[in-house]
Design an enzyme around this catalytic site. Structure first.
Site, PDB file in Angstrom:
ATOM      1  N   GLY A 171     -16.530  32.633  18.038  1.00 36.46           N
ATOM      2  CA  GLY A 171     -15.444  33.461  19.404  1.00 36.46           C
ATOM      3  C   GLY A 171     -15.088  32.460  20.359  1.00 36.46           C
ATOM      4  O   GLY A 171     -15.735  32.929  21.913  1.00 36.46           O
ATOM      5  N   ASP A 185     -19.484  25.431   7.887  1.00 34.35           N
ATOM      6  CA  ASP A 185     -20.025  26.155   7.389  1.00 34.35           C
ATOM      7  C   ASP A 185     -19.752  27.025   5.637  1.00 34.35           C
ATOM      8  O   ASP A 185     -18.615  26.484   4.979  1.00 34.35           O
ATOM      9  CB  ASP A 185     -18.346  26.854   8.042  1.00 34.35           C
ATOM     10  CG  ASP A 185     -19.255  27.585   9.779  1.00 34.35           C
ATOM     11  OD1 ASP A 185     -19.842  28.053   9.940  1.00 34.35           O
ATOM     12  OD2 ASP A 185     -17.795  27.589  10.071  1.00 34.35           O
ATOM     13  N   HIS A 204     -19.021  20.441  12.399  1.00 30.01           N
ATOM     14  CA  HIS A 204     -20.243  22.148  12.228  1.00 30.01           C
ATOM     15  C   HIS A 204     -19.342  22.789  10.485  1.00 30.01           C
ATOM     16  O   HIS A 204     -18.488  22.665  10.492  1.00 30.01           O
ATOM     17  CB  HIS A 204     -19.810  22.728  13.305  1.00 30.01           C
ATOM     18  CG  HIS A 204     -20.489  24.300  12.279  1.00 30.01           C
ATOM     19  ND1 HIS A 204     -21.492  24.604  13.047  1.00 30.01           N
ATOM     20  CD2 HIS A 204     -20.087  25.016  11.936  1.00 30.01           C
ATOM     21  CE1 HIS A 204     -21.924  25.902  12.320  1.00 30.01           C
ATOM     22  NE2 HIS A 204     -21.288  26.414  12.380  1.00 30.01           N
ATOM     23  N   HIS A 223     -23.871  24.588   8.373  1.00 32.31           N
ATOM     24  CA  HIS A 223     -24.929  25.940   8.481  1.00 32.31           C
ATOM     25  C   HIS A 223     -24.238  26.541   7.762  1.00 32.31           C
ATOM     26  O   HIS A 223     -23.532  26.746   7.213  1.00 32.31           O
ATOM     27  CB  HIS A 223     -24.018  26.860  10.115  1.00 32.31           C
ATOM     28  CG  HIS A 223     -23.476  27.957  10.604  1.00 32.31           C
ATOM     29  ND1 HIS A 223     -23.531  28.901  10.912  1.00 32.31           N
ATOM     30  CD2 HIS A 223     -24.986  28.752   9.991  1.00 32.31           C
ATOM     31  CE1 HIS A 223     -23.291  30.135  10.538  1.00 32.31           C
ATOM     32  NE2 HIS A 223     -24.326  29.821  10.608  1.00 32.31           N
ATOM     33  N   GLY A 264     -18.833  35.187   8.443  1.00 31.47           N
ATOM     34  CA  GLY A 264     -17.804  35.905   7.819  1.00 31.47           C
ATOM     35  C   GLY A 264     -17.060  34.567   7.934  1.00 31.47           C
ATOM     36  O   GLY A 264     -15.998  34.014   6.487  1.00 31.47           O
ATOM     37  N   PHE A 265     -15.842  34.763   9.181  1.00 28.61           N
ATOM     38  CA  PHE A 265     -15.014  34.485   9.129  1.00 28.61           C
ATOM     39  C   PHE A 265     -14.878  33.996  10.559  1.00 28.61           C
ATOM     40  O   PHE A 265     -15.296  33.987  11.257  1.00 28.61           O
ATOM     41  CB  PHE A 265     -13.619  35.139   9.531  1.00 28.61           C
ATOM     42  CG  PHE A 265     -14.042  35.978   8.043  1.00 28.61           C
ATOM     43  CD1 PHE A 265     -13.077  35.718   6.935  1.00 28.61           C
ATOM     44  CD2 PHE A 265     -14.754  37.293   7.870  1.00 28.61           C
ATOM     45  CE1 PHE A 265     -13.452  36.254   5.103  1.00 28.61           C
ATOM     46  CE2 PHE A 265     -15.328  38.450   6.070  1.00 28.61           C
ATOM     47  CZ  PHE A 265     -14.538  37.725   5.149  1.00 28.61           C
ATOM     48  N   GLY A 266     -13.953  32.535  10.844  1.00 27.59           N
ATOM     49  CA  GLY A 266     -13.373  32.083  12.103  1.00 27.59           C
ATOM     50  C   GLY A 266     -12.056  33.145  12.728  1.00 27.59           C
ATOM     51  O   GLY A 266     -12.066  33.461  11.843  1.00 27.59           O
ATOM     52  N   GLY A 267     -12.262  32.322  13.495  1.00 27.34           N
ATOM     53  CA  GLY A 267     -10.913  33.946  14.442  1.00 27.34           C
ATOM     54  C   GLY A 267     -11.598  34.952  15.395  1.00 27.34           C
ATOM     55  O   GLY A 267     -10.459  35.504  15.466  1.00 27.34           O
ATOM     56  N   MET A 295     -25.598  33.605  16.351  1.00 30.58           N
ATOM     57  CA  MET A 295     -24.025  33.768  16.497  1.00 30.58           C
ATOM     58  C   MET A 295     -23.781  34.751  17.404  1.00 30.58           C
ATOM     59  O   MET A 295     -24.266  35.803  17.604  1.00 30.58           O
ATOM     60  CB  MET A 295     -24.799  35.267  15.218  1.00 30.58           C
ATOM     61  CG  MET A 295     -24.767  33.759  13.254  1.00 30.58           C
ATOM     62  SD  MET A 295     -23.438  32.248  13.498  1.00 30.58           S
ATOM     63  CE  MET A 295     -21.912  32.817  13.432  1.00 30.58           C
TER      64      MET A 295
END
Ligand code: DX5
Ligand code: ZN
Length: 213
Positions: free
Chosen positions: A176, A36, A34, A67, A144-147, A139
């Site tokens: 997540g 991003d 994947h 993505h 916008g961000f991982g974690g 989503m």
């Protein structure tokens, strides 16, 4: 029941050792990679672009699941297709009335087309596009961000899509995802899981991938 497609997000990899980290998840049984792509406009972060995707293609042996979290996705379909994307997913919120045209453009490169919705977009808005699509990406965090933390209310969109989709539809979730939230999503009918931090921050990547299946 067919197998769940696991797509590790390389956003959580070490970008200075990308080839090493790609090989790690390939060896551990990942199905797709994947990627991003963020432009600093559609989302407040900038990540990977066309040249890096083309380089990744040179060293990877599994499909590239791209993505696009960008404005004007129609401008970048051809460059990403030529860079080696096997699946291109774009956001409904960035495409709106151009959605059908963009799906056709993606298909003109003989690759799979995915449409994604952010947490605040209702699944009903995209039902009319389902017959044209190969994949829907729901989503489960704000892109916008991982974690980030999984938003359970987003997973409730999965059965709505599943009910109206052709049997061959890939329903992917992203954001997540860990062993616990993966189970919630697959029980609702998701058949593809993206995971960044859960896979890359685990001590045993193979076990992490197995635990998602
Ligand atoms: C978020 C990205 C995700 C992200 C997932 O905007 O689309 O693919 O990298 O990372 P985790 O699994 O850590 O939430
Ligand atoms: Zn993603």
């Amino acid at each position: 029941m067919s197998k769940v497609i696991i797509s590790p997000s390389i956003l959580s990899a070490d970008f200075a050792n990308l080839e090493r980290d790609i090989k790690k998840v390939e060896k551990a049984g990942a199905d797709w990679l994947h990627i991003d792509v963020m432009d600093g406009h559609f989302v407040p972060n900038i990540t990977i672009g066309v040249p890096v995707t083309a380089s990744i293609k040179q060293v990877s042996s599994i499909p590239l699941d791209v993505h696009l979290m960008i404005e004007n996705p129609e401008k970048y379909i051809e460059p990403f297709a030529k860079a080696g994307a096997d699946i291109i997913t774009f956001h409904y919120e960035a495409a709106k009335e151009n959605t059908s045209d963009i799906i056709k453009l993606i298909h003109s490169f003989k690759i799979k087309a995915g449409l994604s919705i952010k947490p605040k977009t209702s699944p009903e808005e995209i039902l009319k596009y389902l017959p044209e699509l190969d994949m829907v990406l729901i989503m489960t965090v704000e892109p916008g961000f991982g974690g980030q933390k999984f938003m359970p209310e987003c997973a409730e969109k999965i059965p709505v899509i599943k009910k109206h989709a052709p049997g061959s539809m890939i329903i992917q979730v992203d954001g997540g995802i860990n062993a616990e939230t993966a189970r919630v999503c697959t029980q609702y009918g998701a058949n593809s899981l993206v995971a960044g931090n859960y896979i890359y921050k685990s001590e045993n990547i193979e076990n992490a991938i197995l635990s998602l299946r």
